[in-house]
Scaffold this active site. Structure first.
Site, PDB file in Angstrom:
ATOM      1  N   TYR A 154     -55.547  39.258  15.560  1.00 25.27           N
ATOM      2  CA  TYR A 154     -53.948  39.331  15.870  1.00 25.27           C
ATOM      3  C   TYR A 154     -53.277  37.488  16.899  1.00 25.27           C
ATOM      4  O   TYR A 154     -54.626  37.713  17.586  1.00 25.27           O
ATOM      5  CB  TYR A 154     -53.241  40.459  16.960  1.00 25.27           C
ATOM      6  CG  TYR A 154     -51.684  39.879  16.793  1.00 25.27           C
ATOM      7  CD1 TYR A 154     -51.242  40.102  16.090  1.00 25.27           C
ATOM      8  CD2 TYR A 154     -51.391  39.611  18.635  1.00 25.27           C
ATOM      9  CE1 TYR A 154     -49.586  39.612  16.554  1.00 25.27           C
ATOM     10  CE2 TYR A 154     -50.051  39.382  18.211  1.00 25.27           C
ATOM     11  CZ  TYR A 154     -48.898  39.440  17.442  1.00 25.27           C
ATOM     12  OH  TYR A 154     -47.873  39.175  17.869  1.00 25.27           O
ATOM     13  N   ASP A 163     -58.438  47.478  17.820  1.00 26.80           N
ATOM     14  CA  ASP A 163     -56.918  47.375  17.753  1.00 26.80           C
ATOM     15  C   ASP A 163     -56.591  47.633  16.741  1.00 26.80           C
ATOM     16  O   ASP A 163     -57.237  47.558  14.968  1.00 26.80           O
ATOM     17  CB  ASP A 163     -56.648  45.728  17.598  1.00 26.80           C
ATOM     18  CG  ASP A 163     -54.870  45.421  17.249  1.00 26.80           C
ATOM     19  OD1 ASP A 163     -54.194  46.700  17.085  1.00 26.80           O
ATOM     20  OD2 ASP A 163     -54.690  45.117  18.064  1.00 26.80           O
ATOM     21  N   ARG A 176     -42.284  52.551  37.708  1.00 23.15           N
ATOM     22  CA  ARG A 176     -43.123  51.711  36.918  1.00 23.15           C
ATOM     23  C   ARG A 176     -44.236  52.224  37.737  1.00 23.15           C
ATOM     24  O   ARG A 176     -45.428  52.297  36.518  1.00 23.15           O
ATOM     25  CB  ARG A 176     -42.994  49.927  38.687  1.00 23.15           C
ATOM     26  CG  ARG A 176     -44.346  49.488  38.137  1.00 23.15           C
ATOM     27  CD  ARG A 176     -43.492  47.981  38.771  1.00 23.15           C
ATOM     28  NE  ARG A 176     -43.084  47.483  39.597  1.00 23.15           N
ATOM     29  CZ  ARG A 176     -43.953  48.210  41.083  1.00 23.15           C
ATOM     30  NH1 ARG A 176     -44.728  48.627  40.823  1.00 23.15           N
ATOM     31  NH2 ARG A 176     -42.901  47.547  41.637  1.00 23.15           N
ATOM     32  N   LYS A 226     -45.271  48.313  15.974  1.00 21.07           N
ATOM     33  CA  LYS A 226     -45.035  48.153  14.178  1.00 21.07           C
ATOM     34  C   LYS A 226     -44.723  49.946  13.640  1.00 21.07           C
ATOM     35  O   LYS A 226     -43.513  50.662  13.641  1.00 21.07           O
ATOM     36  CB  LYS A 226     -46.318  47.646  13.849  1.00 21.07           C
ATOM     37  CG  LYS A 226     -47.258  46.744  14.477  1.00 21.07           C
ATOM     38  CD  LYS A 226     -45.502  45.536  14.397  1.00 21.07           C
ATOM     39  CE  LYS A 226     -45.976  44.214  15.540  1.00 21.07           C
ATOM     40  NZ  LYS A 226     -47.139  43.537  15.940  1.00 21.07           N
TER      41      LYS A 226
END
Ligand SMILES: *Cc1c(COP(=O)(O)O)cnc(C)c1O
Length: 372
Positions: free
Chosen positions: A99, A171, A47, A196
């Protein structure tokens, strides 16, 4: 080095242990350390960091021209970590066309974290200036925006942010670093849903933040990721890394295909409006020409006759797949208001399209027969 070369080679040093040219996938969750948890090789627990994720981060930093990057398990995980790196009491300005998940973060979650957010039309610089307060710490921009394909003037926003001692984060999911590099335009950080274009094949979820400097915001976001846990898995890091190698090529073709589709839609009598920054008729065209090297594979358009006419057209398509998401090799279309769900501000006659790598004539013909 030029972008195409960086996309192929950044973070791609052959494996030191074996010489393998394709990167290894390190699935280990834990790494041997010294008696007092010394980590001579830099890794301790998955992590915190893992070697496959590190390779991806080195690659993404090089592509955007940033000092450092953080990979996440999703684009939303990356966005949330960035907002959580802000102090309580901070104020954020974000775009009204954005978004939908980021809008939900701003309206539902930021208030719980003690952060105020104001939505503005980011194409209107006077409105952005008016929204800035003494407590504003962040301008969050999205360009091109989802789903209206609005273009924000990133250099101008960077100047406003600097004047307000705030950060500008962009973004850049729709544009990808192949077409637009916000850090070069003055932004402090870039956000991507790597699900994407960077992944590029509709088969991996991920997100990323790339930082101009490895300073305080990076440290804070890295701490959020480590403790809140939105990390990228080794296999997903590997898939995104694999996708990045062909990014420049894919996006170039998708941009050319999208321009052909946008032009054909603009000439179609059943189409009320086409939102594609590559069209001279787009209000952000001049800014897009300045800050993007091509206009990308995303577009949206409005069908005459409202929601029913739009739904009828999508149901008649044969090459396009009715599906959400974007940036893969296959062309996708969706009735965006339906995907966003109740309360969506998206016009009911709007269809959002992600253009793939098919022959453009097949895409143009498919849309023409569906629109009747
Ligand atoms: C998909 C998307 C996101 C969210 O990314 P996920 O990987 O789905 O969490 C954020 N911004 C934009 C512009 C997107 O298209």
């Amino acid at each position: 080095m030029r972008f195409e070369t960086r996309a192929v080679h950044a973070g791609g040093t052959p494996d030191a242990a074996t010489g393998s040219v394709a990167p290894p996938i390190h699935l280990s969750t834990t790494f041997e350390h010294g008696p007092a948890a010394e980590t001579p090789l830099g890794y301790m627990y998955i992590r915190d960091a893992n070697p496959t994720q590190t390779r991806l981060e080195e690659t993404l930093a090089a592509l955007e021209g940033g000092e450092t990057a953080l990979a996440f398990g999703s684009g939303m995980g990356a966005a949330a970590a960035f907002f959580q790196a802000l102090p309580p009491g901070a104020h954020v300005v974000y775009p009204s066309d954005v978004y939908y998940g980021v809008r939900a973060l701003a309206t539902e979650f930021l208030p719980r974290w003690g952060i105020e957010a104001t939505a503005v039309d980011m194409t209107d610089l006077a409105a952005v200036r008016a929204a800035v307060r003494p407590s504003t710490r962040l301008l969050w921009a999205e360009s091109p925006s989802n789903p209206l394909m609005q273009i924000a003037d990133l250099s101008a926003l960077a100047e406003i942010a600097r004047g307000a001692s705030a950060l500008l984060a962009v973004d850049g999911t729709f544009a990808t670093p192949a077409l637009q590099r916000p850090l070069e335009l003055g932004a402090d950080a870039v956000h991507h849903s790597t699900t994407k274009y960077l992944g590029g094949h509709s088969d991996v979820q991920g997100g990323a933040l790339v930082f101009r400097k490895a300073g305080e915001v990076f440290e804070k976001a890295a701490h959020v990721r480590k403790i809140v846990g939105g990390v990228a898995s080794p296999f997903n890091s590997w898939l995104v890394l694999r996708g990045v190698r062909t990014l420049a090529c894919r996006v170039e073709r998708q941009s050319a295909n999208a321009l052909a589709v946008a032009r054909s839609l603009e000439a179609h009598p059943a189409v009320e409006a086409v939102h594609y920054p590559g069209l001279a008729s787009h209000p952000g065209h001049a800014i897009a020409r300045r800050q993007m090297s091509a206009f990308g594979g995303m577009l949206s358009f409005r069908v005459r006759g409202g929601r029913d006419a739009a739904l009828r057209a999508t149901s008649r398509l044969k090459v396009f797949v009715n599906a959400t998401s974007l940036g893969g090799t296959e062309s996708l279309i969706e009735h965006r208001a339906s995907s966003e769900g109740p309360g969506s501000p998206t016009p009911q006659n709007l269809l959002r399209v992600s253009i793939g790598l098919e022959h453009p004539d097949d895409l143009v013909e498919d849309l023409a027969q569906a629109l009747g």
